[in-house]
Each structure stands twice: as structure tokens, then as C-alpha cells.
Design an enzyme around this catalytic site. Structure first.
Site: not given
Ligand code: ITT
Length: 221
Positions: A30, A32, A90, A173, A176, A202
Site C-alpha cells: 500500500n 499511502g 495491519d 489514502f 482519510d 500509525r
């Protein structure tokens, strides 16, 4: 898209010219996510490489029931494939009024044919008739670090907020554009990369992973 805005052209070298930094595999497909992780790992004494740079195209079946299980599945599998210390993430969005969905199914919510914009439309449709008090949502991010054959470590971060009435913003991404973090009027997609990193799930998980990596040391083993 280059996810490394801050990577030096070359890894640090010793006097005899050999590479000093240990390699750390950033195991995500991914872009982003990869961009946020790469930015957050900048400055550590590790040479960060991507799956694409390692020629790894395989995807791992995310059959775990929790973010932790899936993060460990990914980190361990890619560590075994590459022989490298590996970091996997994850993550997903939990909406209490939907029983925690999309949750671990966030990436494929609504089926594999939907893109991010269509998933956001679907999600807002499903909460359309809910009063504001029931539009609470939470991003969850779990980072796992694994060495080949080793016992993985995991770090979790969360970000509380509410679902917007309509998508807004073009940064970031995934979900969001429809997520408003607590204390903000803007959606996550209206925040800069730095603003998002300071309050996101994150950002919180990677800060713990960063401390663990720094304490471990990334010099040549
Ligand atoms: P990798 O497994 O290759 O890392 P993925 O996108 O499949 O990529 P996940 O299984 O962890 O990763 O799914 C995470 C999904 O949750 C992601 O595709 C987004 O839809 C959503 N998501 C996670 N973090 C997000 C964030 O910071 N902003 C918006 N959406 C996010």
C-alpha cells in the site's frame, strides 16, 4: 510514487567501504501506508528497502481475526521470504455502530472491485441515518517487527474520531476523507503528512516501533 522523501542516496558506510547499516524491509504493497512508514523511519541507522525493491510481489492471505494476528502473519512471512528484519502494518477503521466493521476487512470492504472512493461512499451510506452521537469511529494500526524465524514484537496505536457527512480532502489514502480526528474540524485527508503523523494510529504505533529499533541498534550484525 516514491515513498522515500527523506532517504539518503546511499546507506552509511564504514572506513573500508562496506555497508554499516542493517537492512530493514518495509513490507507493504500500500503506497499511502508505505509513504507514512518511510517518513516515520527516517534517520534511524537502518537501510530501509521496500518489497518492490526486493522483487517481492507476493501477497499474504490475511486470515487473522485481529490486527495483531495479521500484522504478525505479514511480518513473519515476508521476513522468511527475504531473510531480512521486516516491518509490517495491519490497520483499519472500526465503526462502533457497525459492530466494529470494516475493522480487519477495511482494505476490501464492499468487495475487491471497489476503490477507496467507492468504499467511502458505501461506508457513509451505511451510517447515513445515524444521529451524530453514533457516528464515532476509530482508526487502529498495529505494527509487527520480525526477524527470520524469530519471535515478532507488536505495537498498537489508535486514533478516535467521527465519520464526516461527506468525503473531504485529497491527502492521505483510504478512509482519510471521511474521518475527522477528535479535536479537529478537518478530515484526516485535509491534514498534512506531518499533522497526520502527529495524531494518527500509525504515527503512535510507529513511534513505539522506532524506539524499539533505536534501542536494538541497526549496525552490521
Ligand atoms: P498491505 O497489507 O500490503 O500493507 P493493505 O492496504 O492491504 O496493504 P491492510 O490489510 O492493513 O493493508 O488494510 C488497511 C486498510 O485500512 C487500508 O487499505 C485502508 O483502507 C484502511 N486504512 C488503514 N490505515 C489508514 C489510514 O491511515 N488512513 C486511511 N485509511 C486507512
Amino acid at each position: 510514487m516514491n515513498i522515500f522523501e527523506h532517504r539518503p542516496e546511499t546507506a552509511p558506510t564504514t572506513d573500508d567501504g562496506s555497508t554499516r547499516a542493517e537492512t530493514l524491509l518495509l513490507a507493504t504493497h500500500n503506497l499511502g501506508k508505505g509513504r507514512e512508514l518511510a517518513q516515520a523511519l527516517a534517520g534511524l541507522p537502518y537501510r530501509v528497502v521496500t518489497l518492490a525493491e526486493q522483487g517481492i510481489r507476493a501477497t499474504i492471505e490475511e486470515v487473522g481475526a485481529t490486527f495483531e494476528e495479521n500484522a504478525i502473519l505479514k511480518a513473519s512471512a515476508y521476513a522468511a521470504m527475504s531473510g531480512l528484519l521486516t516491518l509490517a502494518d495491519d490497520s483499519g477503521l472500526e465503526v462502533a455502530a457497525l459492530g466494529g466493521e470494516p475493522g480487519v476487512h477495511s482494505a476490501r470492504y464492499g468487495g475487491p472491485s471497489l476503490d477507496d472512493a467507492a468504499r467511502n461512499t458505501l461506508l457513509l451510506e451505511r451510517v447515513r441515518d445515524l444521529p451524530p452521537a453514533q457516528r464515532a469511529a476509530r482508526f487502529v494500526g498495529v505494527i509487527a517487527l520480525a526477524e527470520p524465524g524469530g519471535k515478532p514484537v507488536v505495537f498498537r496505536g489508535t486514533c478516535e474520531g467521527t465519520l464526516a457527512l461527506a468525503p473531504r480532502g485529497t491527502n492521505g489514502f483510504g478512509y482519510d476523507p471521511v474521518f475527522i480526528p477528535q479535536g479537529e474540524q478537518r478530515t484526516m485527508a485535509e491534514l498534512s503528512l506531518e499533522e497526520k503523523a502527529a495524531l494518527s494510529h500509525r504515527g503512535k504505533a510507529i513511534a513505539q516501533a522506532r524506539a524499539w529499533l533505536a534501542a536494538r541498534g541497526g549496525g552490521q550484525r
